[in-house]
Design a protein around this motif. Structure first.
Motif, PDB file in Angstrom:
ATOM      1  N   VAL A  43     -18.069  -7.928   2.915  1.00 18.36           N
ATOM      2  CA  VAL A  43     -19.526  -8.371   3.555  1.00 18.36           C
ATOM      3  C   VAL A  43     -20.142  -8.301   5.062  1.00 18.36           C
ATOM      4  CG1 VAL A  43     -21.165 -10.488   3.430  1.00 18.36           C
ATOM      5  CG2 VAL A  43     -18.794 -10.817   2.747  1.00 18.36           C
ATOM      6  N   TYR A  44     -21.758  -7.798   4.305  1.00 23.29           N
ATOM      7  CA  TYR A  44     -22.197  -6.122   6.032  1.00 23.29           C
ATOM      8  C   TYR A  44     -23.408  -7.224   6.403  1.00 23.29           C
ATOM      9  CZ  TYR A  44     -24.055  -3.415   2.535  1.00 23.29           C
ATOM     10  OH  TYR A  44     -24.815  -2.988   1.371  1.00 23.29           O
ATOM     11  N   ASN A  45     -23.349  -7.109   8.142  1.00 25.14           N
ATOM     12  CA  ASN A  45     -25.158  -7.298   8.087  1.00 25.14           C
ATOM     13  C   ASN A  45     -26.039  -5.715   7.616  1.00 25.14           C
ATOM     14  OD1 ASN A  45     -27.415  -7.119   9.420  1.00 25.14           O
ATOM     15  ND2 ASN A  45     -25.752  -8.395  11.051  1.00 25.14           N
ATOM     16  N   LYS A  46     -26.733  -5.366   6.870  1.00 20.00           N
ATOM     17  CA  LYS A  46     -27.122  -4.843   6.066  1.00 20.00           C
ATOM     18  C   LYS A  46     -28.862  -4.557   7.778  1.00 20.00           C
ATOM     19  CE  LYS A  46     -28.689  -2.477   2.798  1.00 20.00           C
ATOM     20  NZ  LYS A  46     -31.279  -2.046   3.216  1.00 20.00           N
ATOM     21  N   GLU A  47     -29.253  -5.879   7.925  1.00 17.96           N
ATOM     22  CA  GLU A  47     -30.095  -6.253   8.654  1.00 17.96           C
ATOM     23  C   GLU A  47     -30.839  -7.233   8.764  1.00 17.96           C
ATOM     24  OE1 GLU A  47     -34.655  -3.825   8.466  1.00 17.96           O
ATOM     25  OE2 GLU A  47     -34.210  -5.372   7.308  1.00 17.96           O
ATOM     26  N   GLN A  48     -31.039  -7.220  10.344  1.00 15.15           N
ATOM     27  CA  GLN A  48     -31.421  -8.486  10.880  1.00 15.15           C
ATOM     28  C   GLN A  48     -32.532  -8.245  11.905  1.00 15.15           C
ATOM     29  OE1 GLN A  48     -27.711 -10.539  12.510  1.00 15.15           O
ATOM     30  NE2 GLN A  48     -28.881 -12.250  13.915  1.00 15.15           N
ATOM     31  N   LEU A  49     -33.160  -9.140  11.892  1.00 10.78           N
ATOM     32  CA  LEU A  49     -34.972  -9.391  12.834  1.00 10.78           C
ATOM     33  C   LEU A  49     -35.024 -10.463  12.500  1.00 10.78           C
ATOM     34  CD1 LEU A  49     -36.410  -7.681  14.297  1.00 10.78           C
ATOM     35  CD2 LEU A  49     -37.235  -6.764  11.771  1.00 10.78           C
ATOM     36  N   ASP A  50     -36.170 -11.293  14.148  1.00 13.85           N
ATOM     37  CA  ASP A  50     -36.516 -12.312  13.873  1.00 13.85           C
ATOM     38  C   ASP A  50     -36.243 -14.061  12.851  1.00 13.85           C
ATOM     39  OD1 ASP A  50     -38.328 -11.179  15.476  1.00 13.85           O
ATOM     40  OD2 ASP A  50     -39.707  -9.945  14.254  1.00 13.85           O
ATOM     41  N   GLY A  51     -34.786 -14.206  13.702  1.00 14.86           N
ATOM     42  CA  GLY A  51     -34.614 -16.012  12.045  1.00 14.86           C
ATOM     43  C   GLY A  51     -34.508 -14.662  11.247  1.00 14.86           C
ATOM     44  N   LYS A  52     -34.182 -13.803  10.842  1.00 23.17           N
ATOM     45  CA  LYS A  52     -33.958 -13.368   9.348  1.00 23.17           C
ATOM     46  C   LYS A  52     -33.131 -12.389   9.288  1.00 23.17           C
ATOM     47  CE  LYS A  52     -38.595 -14.625   7.528  1.00 23.17           C
ATOM     48  NZ  LYS A  52     -39.481 -13.433   6.581  1.00 23.17           N
ATOM     49  N   ILE A  53     -31.875 -12.399   8.253  1.00 28.88           N
ATOM     50  CA  ILE A  53     -30.895 -11.197   7.891  1.00 28.88           C
ATOM     51  C   ILE A  53     -30.713 -11.434   6.275  1.00 28.88           C
ATOM     52  CG2 ILE A  53     -28.562 -12.595   7.609  1.00 28.88           C
ATOM     53  CD1 ILE A  53     -27.385 -11.371   9.300  1.00 28.88           C
ATOM     54  N   THR A  54     -30.434  -9.583   6.421  1.00 25.90           N
ATOM     55  CA  THR A  54     -30.299  -9.243   4.830  1.00 25.90           C
ATOM     56  C   THR A  54     -28.930  -9.129   4.794  1.00 25.90           C
ATOM     57  OG1 THR A  54     -32.326  -8.504   4.533  1.00 25.90           O
ATOM     58  CG2 THR A  54     -30.754  -7.209   3.564  1.00 25.90           C
ATOM     59  N   VAL A  55     -28.264  -9.539   4.157  1.00 26.77           N
ATOM     60  CA  VAL A  55     -26.887  -9.612   4.131  1.00 26.77           C
ATOM     61  C   VAL A  55     -26.197  -8.833   2.727  1.00 26.77           C
ATOM     62  CG1 VAL A  55     -24.508 -10.783   3.618  1.00 26.77           C
ATOM     63  CG2 VAL A  55     -26.193 -12.145   4.493  1.00 26.77           C
TER      64      VAL A  55
END
Length: 399
Positions: A43-55
């Motif tokens: 499980v990895y952090n693909k993208e995180q920005l402004d209160g949102k994250i793509t896991v």
């Protein structure tokens, strides 16, 4: 094996039930199609920005793989690599077309890479919101602070059919000076509640005669009781707590039960803090290959009688239940096979075997037909369990 990126926030906003369906299907397929080797979940952090994250989620195996010519078709309805795969392994759960649809409904996507004979990797991602309220790291609660000092006139009903778990709950509740009764299934619980009043119910989920969900429904709808119910289950998957709450339960704790977690739950329903009393711990050196005494010691607090009781129950029950599982498998009684595999998770946790047997038990708990993979898993399970029983006998003599 599994790895989770520590940069992913603890609390996200999204559909836990759909994610559970997706992971159960992909991981189940990976286990089913991997006769030898390993299955890995990342499980990895693909993208995180402004209160949102793509896991991102990556499920990889070293199984039979998929022909490159078939890769473009795996997400189509009713498609599987070869007819022989269906004959040898059975279907693929929800089906990969439904898995893809569930991911697309959450504005994500999925891709697959594979090589025949070497394995397959499914890689998908889903966007989530980041909750404003995150789990805070707080100092560990010293449960000894409350032992033998609780003077609340509390009555707790424990509903669990597993003898080792019954001994565990008896040991803990006696230390907390709580009045309690223990019954072995949901039907007994409902009958007991017709005649007695309790302040809290600790409810196992999978039990004979009447399971925890049905019992809770009876308690809420027939008996019209609002007594707090805490579910106890070996299913520690995302969405399980939400499922328990939707069935009328008040909270949820996963097995193996940890003393601190259980106390925090019980205390949230009214158990009060009182002055400290210390308990002296007594330990025995752990020099065994299979059994691990750390969990038992953390629970027993040096209570040798408790350690003797649960160890003897392990020695007595494990061979008997293993034989029941093997007989049920030979007789195609997969309901009993699945039930015994689930129950083993509680029985073996006390002697620290869950880490090495959890994946095997998960696989057996889902089996619905005889196959060579499951037969080997059962043989491996039998070997470890019988070695563990032999070590438990030695440990019992040392107590």
């Amino acid at each position: 094996s599994s790895q989770v990126d520590p940069s992913i926030p603890d609390t996200l906003i999204g559909d836990a039930t759909r994610l559970t369906q997706i992971l159960v299907n992909l991981i189940g397929n990976a286990i089913k199609f991997t006769q030898q080797g390993n299955v890995n979940i990342e499980v990895y952090n693909k993208e995180q920005l402004d209160g949102k994250i793509t896991v991102g989620f990556k499920v990889s195996d070293t199984g039979i793989g998929i022909d490159k010519e078939k890769l473009t078709e795996v997400f189509e309805r009713f498609n599987q690599g070869e007819d022989s795969i269906t004959r040898n392994y059975g279907g693929t759960g929800l089906g990969l077309s439904i898995v893809k649809n569930l991911i697309l409904l959450q504005h994500g996507n999925i891709e697959v890479s594979s090589e025949q004979g070497k394995g397959t990797t499914f890689n998908f991602y889903i966007p989530y919101g980041i909750s404003a309220e995150q789990i805070q790291n707080v100092p560990a609660l010293d449960v000894n602070h409350f032992k033998d000092k609780n003077n609340m006139p509390w009555r707790v009903l424990v509903v669990d059919d597993n003898a080792i778990n019954q001994s565990l709950m008896k040991h803990l509740l006696l230390q907390w000076n709580v009045d309690f009764d223990i019954v072995a299934n949901g039907l007994e619980a409902v009958n007991r509640l017709r005649e007695h009043v309790y302040d809290l119910i600790l409810m196992d989920i999978q039990m004979p005669q009447m399971d925890g969900y049905t019992a809770t429904q009876q308690i809420r709808e027939v008996l019209q009781l609002d007594t707090p119910i805490i579910a106890m289950t070996a299913h520690a998957m995302a969405g399980e707590r939400e499922k328990c709450l939707s069935r009328g339960m008040n909270d949820y704790i996963s097995k193996p039960i940890k003393e601190e977690e259980l106390f925090k739950l019980i205390s949230s329903f009214g158990l009060q803090e009182h002055p400290q009393q210390t308990v002296e711990n007594v330990t025995v050196e752990n020099s065994f290959k299979f059994i691990d005494l750390d969990y038992m010691r953390s629970i027993s607090g040096g209570d040798v009688d408790f350690e003797k009781t649960v160890t003897q129950q392990f020695i007595t029950n494990v061979p008997k239940h293993l034989q029941q599982l093997k007989t049920a498998y030979q007789n195609n009684d997969f309901a009993t096979v699945n039930m015994r595999a689930h129950d083993f998770k509680t029985s073996i946790a006390m002697l620290g075997l869950l880490n090495i047997l959890a994946e095997k038990l998960d696989s057996i708990e889902l089996v619905s037909e005889q196959n060579k993979v499951t037969e080997q898993i059962i043989k491996d399970l039998e070997y470890v369990l019988m070695q563990a029983v032999a070590e438990a006998k030695i440990f019992l003599q040392q107590l």
